[in-house]
Design an enzyme around this catalytic site. Structure first.
Site, PDB file in Angstrom:
ATOM      1  N   ASP A   1      -9.036 -34.150  27.151  1.00  0.00           N
ATOM      2  CA  ASP A   1      -8.366 -32.958  27.668  1.00  0.00           C
ATOM      3  C   ASP A   1      -8.635 -31.782  26.739  1.00  0.00           C
ATOM      4  O   ASP A   1      -8.462 -31.896  25.522  1.00  0.00           O
ATOM      5  CB  ASP A   1      -6.861 -33.213  27.792  1.00  0.00           C
ATOM      6  CG  ASP A   1      -6.176 -32.183  28.678  1.00  0.00           C
ATOM      7  OD1 ASP A   1      -6.858 -31.586  29.539  1.00  0.00           O
ATOM      8  OD2 ASP A   1      -4.953 -31.986  28.523  1.00  0.00           O
TER       9      ASP A   1
ATOM     10  N   TYR B   1      -8.416 -27.286  26.213  1.00  0.00           N
ATOM     11  CA  TYR B   1      -7.340 -26.303  25.971  1.00  0.00           C
ATOM     12  C   TYR B   1      -7.913 -24.919  26.265  1.00  0.00           C
ATOM     13  O   TYR B   1      -7.864 -24.044  25.419  1.00  0.00           O
ATOM     14  CB  TYR B   1      -6.955 -26.454  24.492  1.00  0.00           C
ATOM     15  CG  TYR B   1      -5.596 -26.002  24.045  1.00  0.00           C
ATOM     16  CD1 TYR B   1      -4.449 -26.284  24.759  1.00  0.00           C
ATOM     17  CD2 TYR B   1      -5.462 -25.299  22.843  1.00  0.00           C
ATOM     18  CE1 TYR B   1      -3.200 -25.890  24.307  1.00  0.00           C
ATOM     19  CE2 TYR B   1      -4.216 -24.904  22.372  1.00  0.00           C
ATOM     20  CZ  TYR B   1      -3.089 -25.209  23.121  1.00  0.00           C
ATOM     21  OH  TYR B   1      -1.854 -24.827  22.653  1.00  0.00           O
TER      22      TYR B   1
ATOM     23  N   HIS C   1      -2.462 -19.729  27.717  1.00  0.00           N
ATOM     24  CA  HIS C   1      -1.607 -20.898  27.467  1.00  0.00           C
ATOM     25  C   HIS C   1      -1.554 -21.203  25.970  1.00  0.00           C
ATOM     26  O   HIS C   1      -0.480 -21.432  25.411  1.00  0.00           O
ATOM     27  CB  HIS C   1      -2.155 -22.096  28.246  1.00  0.00           C
ATOM     28  CG  HIS C   1      -1.455 -23.396  27.949  1.00  0.00           C
ATOM     29  ND1 HIS C   1      -0.186 -23.674  28.388  1.00  0.00           N
ATOM     30  CD2 HIS C   1      -1.860 -24.491  27.243  1.00  0.00           C
ATOM     31  CE1 HIS C   1       0.172 -24.888  27.971  1.00  0.00           C
ATOM     32  NE2 HIS C   1      -0.825 -25.404  27.282  1.00  0.00           N
TER      33      HIS C   1
ATOM     34  N   GLU D   1       1.458 -29.900  33.599  1.00  0.00           N
ATOM     35  CA  GLU D   1       0.423 -28.939  33.224  1.00  0.00           C
ATOM     36  C   GLU D   1      -0.548 -28.796  34.386  1.00  0.00           C
ATOM     37  O   GLU D   1      -1.111 -29.791  34.858  1.00  0.00           O
ATOM     38  CB  GLU D   1      -0.312 -29.382  31.945  1.00  0.00           C
ATOM     39  CG  GLU D   1       0.589 -29.325  30.721  1.00  0.00           C
ATOM     40  CD  GLU D   1      -0.154 -29.486  29.394  1.00  0.00           C
ATOM     41  OE1 GLU D   1      -1.223 -30.138  29.384  1.00  0.00           O
ATOM     42  OE2 GLU D   1       0.351 -28.961  28.380  1.00  0.00           O
TER      43      GLU D   1
ATOM     44  N   ASP E   1      -1.435 -32.853  34.106  1.00  0.00           N
ATOM     45  CA  ASP E   1      -1.349 -33.542  32.816  1.00  0.00           C
ATOM     46  C   ASP E   1       0.116 -33.486  32.349  1.00  0.00           C
ATOM     47  O   ASP E   1       0.504 -32.614  31.582  1.00  0.00           O
ATOM     48  CB  ASP E   1      -2.274 -32.835  31.819  1.00  0.00           C
ATOM     49  CG  ASP E   1      -2.215 -33.463  30.442  1.00  0.00           C
ATOM     50  OD1 ASP E   1      -1.958 -34.676  30.360  1.00  0.00           O
ATOM     51  OD2 ASP E   1      -2.427 -32.726  29.452  1.00  0.00           O
TER      52      ASP E   1
ATOM     53  N   LYS F   1       1.394 -37.354  25.779  1.00  0.00           N
ATOM     54  CA  LYS F   1       0.433 -37.003  26.815  1.00  0.00           C
ATOM     55  C   LYS F   1      -0.121 -38.193  27.585  1.00  0.00           C
ATOM     56  O   LYS F   1      -0.802 -37.998  28.582  1.00  0.00           O
ATOM     57  CB  LYS F   1      -0.757 -36.279  26.156  1.00  0.00           C
ATOM     58  CG  LYS F   1      -0.400 -34.964  25.501  1.00  0.00           C
ATOM     59  CD  LYS F   1      -0.221 -33.892  26.537  1.00  0.00           C
ATOM     60  CE  LYS F   1      -0.164 -32.520  25.899  1.00  0.00           C
ATOM     61  NZ  LYS F   1      -0.169 -31.460  26.916  1.00  0.00           N
TER      62      LYS F   1
ATOM     63  N   THR G   1      -4.206 -26.570  30.462  1.00  0.00           N
ATOM     64  CA  THR G   1      -3.322 -25.820  31.356  1.00  0.00           C
ATOM     65  C   THR G   1      -3.906 -24.447  31.667  1.00  0.00           C
ATOM     66  O   THR G   1      -4.248 -23.701  30.752  1.00  0.00           O
ATOM     67  CB  THR G   1      -1.953 -25.640  30.677  1.00  0.00           C
ATOM     68  OG1 THR G   1      -1.526 -26.914  30.236  1.00  0.00           O
ATOM     69  CG2 THR G   1      -0.943 -25.059  31.625  1.00  0.00           C
TER      70      THR G   1
HETATM   71 MN    MN Z   1      -3.228 -30.803  29.071  1.00  0.00          MN
END
Ligand code: MN
Length: 437
Positions: free
Chosen positions: A137, A139, A144, A209, A243, A263, A369
């Site tokens: 994942d 970012y 965000h 998310e 997520d 997570k 996100t």
């Molecule tokens: Mn995430």
């Protein structure tokens, strides 16, 4: 990279009448999923969405309508997971797309044979589109990252590496489920700011998310890098990704090595994978503000600058247990767009493989996100409620800072542009159950 071709022609119509004018699945889309008849013990197999119907690829291959690469890819699409299809690569998948588009178009000679290969989507249930071989994942929304950073580290919101490195962490594929997933509220360690020792209890700050997922197509060997100029060829397609995140667990555990149990208790994806080819009309220029550092050379290419960005409208809805009981429709929480991402999918793929890390067909890369620049474009409750300080008041009078048991979150994604037929990703739905104690 696949450019716009005859499969995107706005004038193209299908003999499947529900496809014409369909907001999600017109003939210009042709996404893939794994399905079977709901409530049956039938075999899972690949299908292609066309209007309100699914073209059953297991039946299509038996007709031997296609030849060469198109038939090879159709056979892969008929399997119980899409990994083989994904691994065939962009060129072969484009050949199948053209063959499917021709076979489903109005003037097709194959109409009568293919009419027997349709299953109504309303009669279907879905499995994960592939075995998710690995999950990372990222970012990629600077909006965000800044908003979350200012809640977790008010004096130092955006760390200095953010504008240079696509930040990511290695997640778990074992807890990824398809739309309809339910999961118990996670239990774990949290620590209140004024406490000396942590508590062990159900998460109190459960969040969603709003993300997109990128599925890797053709893979690589250990030591092999994917050059940015070639990265798009290694992307099979995209899905919607929720997520789910436990903010209180995250705050206590995330330093120094990043997210872990906050997570990996559940992540939910949409059943339909929209191919990279279908997204071609919705590509956009990618650029950085002049005052920001420009990406390093290995993350820069002419193609990425011209077409690396994607215009995908994203929206997120809530339906609480009370709303469900009262038969009230889900209420929109926010709307955003993937085009605000600070890094493109091609840059994520290139960066992930730059150290020689092998990529595998079916690997899933989360975008992070996708919050936009405005406060009401936030892709999580953490941002919408300013870290839980400001309650959201729903239309039925209920309030939320974070998710409660029985809450269902629904996410939708959609692409439109002048001169192109709009396409959609369908939706991803997930529901929080009480913690198991
Ligand atoms: Mn995430």
């Amino acid at each position: 990279m696949t450019m716009v071709n005859e499969t995107h022609d706005p004038a193209r119509k299908s003999w499947v009448s529900s496809a014409n004018g369909h907001s999600q699945f017109p003939i210009q889309n042709l996404p893939f999923a794994i399905f079977r008849e709901a409530g049956s013990n039938g075999i899972w197999r690949g299908g292609v969405a066309i209007g309100e119907q699914i073209l059953d690829m297991a039946k299509v291959v038996k007709l031997n309508l296609f030849i060469g690469d198109a038939q090879t890819a159709a056979q892969a699409a008929a399997q119980s997971s899409l990994n083989t299809l994904m691994g065939l690569g962009a060129k072969t998948n484009s050949t199948l797309r053209s063959a499917l588009s021709n076979a489903l178009s109005e003037e097709s000679a194959d109409q009568s044979a293919l009419e027997n290969c349709l299953v109504a989507q309303s009669d279907a249930q879905y499995a994960l589109p592939c075995q998710v071989t690995d999950y990372t994942d990222f970012y990629t929304s600077i909006h965000h990252a800044t908003a979350v950073g200012s809640l977790f580290r008010p004096d130092n919101p955006l760390l200095p590496n953010y504008k240079w490195v696509p930040i990511g962490y290695h997640g778990r594929s074992s807890s990824i489920g398809v739309s309809g997933q339910t999961f118990p509220r996670p239990v774990g360690q949290t620590k209140k700011p004024d406490a000396c020792t942590p508590d062990f209890a159900p998460c109190q700050r459960l969040d969603y998310e709003l993300e997109m997922g990128v599925f890797i197509g053709q893979g690589t060997q250990l030591g092999q890098r994917i050059d940015i100029s070639n990265a798009q060829e290694h992307i099979f397609g995209m899905c919607i990704l929720n997520d789910w995140s436990a903010r209180d667990i995250q705050a206590w555990e995330y330093q120094p090595l990043g997210p872990f149990l906050a997570k990996n208790f559940a992540s939910t994806i949409s059943p339909w994978v929209v191919t990279a080819q279908a997204l071609a009309p919705f590509r956009h220029q990618f650029s950085r503000p002049k005052t920001d550092p420009q990406p390093l050379t290995y993350l820069t290419s002419e193609e990425n600058s011209q077409y690396g960005n994607l215009d995908i409208n994203l929206s997120c809805f809530i339906q609480t247990e009370n709303m469900r009981q009262a038969k009230q429709a889900a209420q929109q929480l926010s709307e955003s767009n993937f085009k605000h991402a600070y890094w493109t999918p091609a840059q994520l793929v290139t960066h992930h493989s730059v150290n020689g890390c092998p990529m595998t067909p079916g690997d899933l890369l989360g975008s992070g996100t996708q919050s936009g620049p405005e406060a009401d474009e936030a892709g999580s409750l953490l941002e919408l409620t300013q870290g839980g300080k400001k309650s959201l008041i729903l239309d039925n009078g209920e309030t939320r800072t974070f998710l409660q048991d029985g809450d269902t979150i629904i996410m939708r994604a959609h692409c439109s542009r002048d001169g192109a037929v709009s396409i959609g990703f369908g939706e991803v739905v997930g529901t929080v159950l009480p913690a198991l104690l």
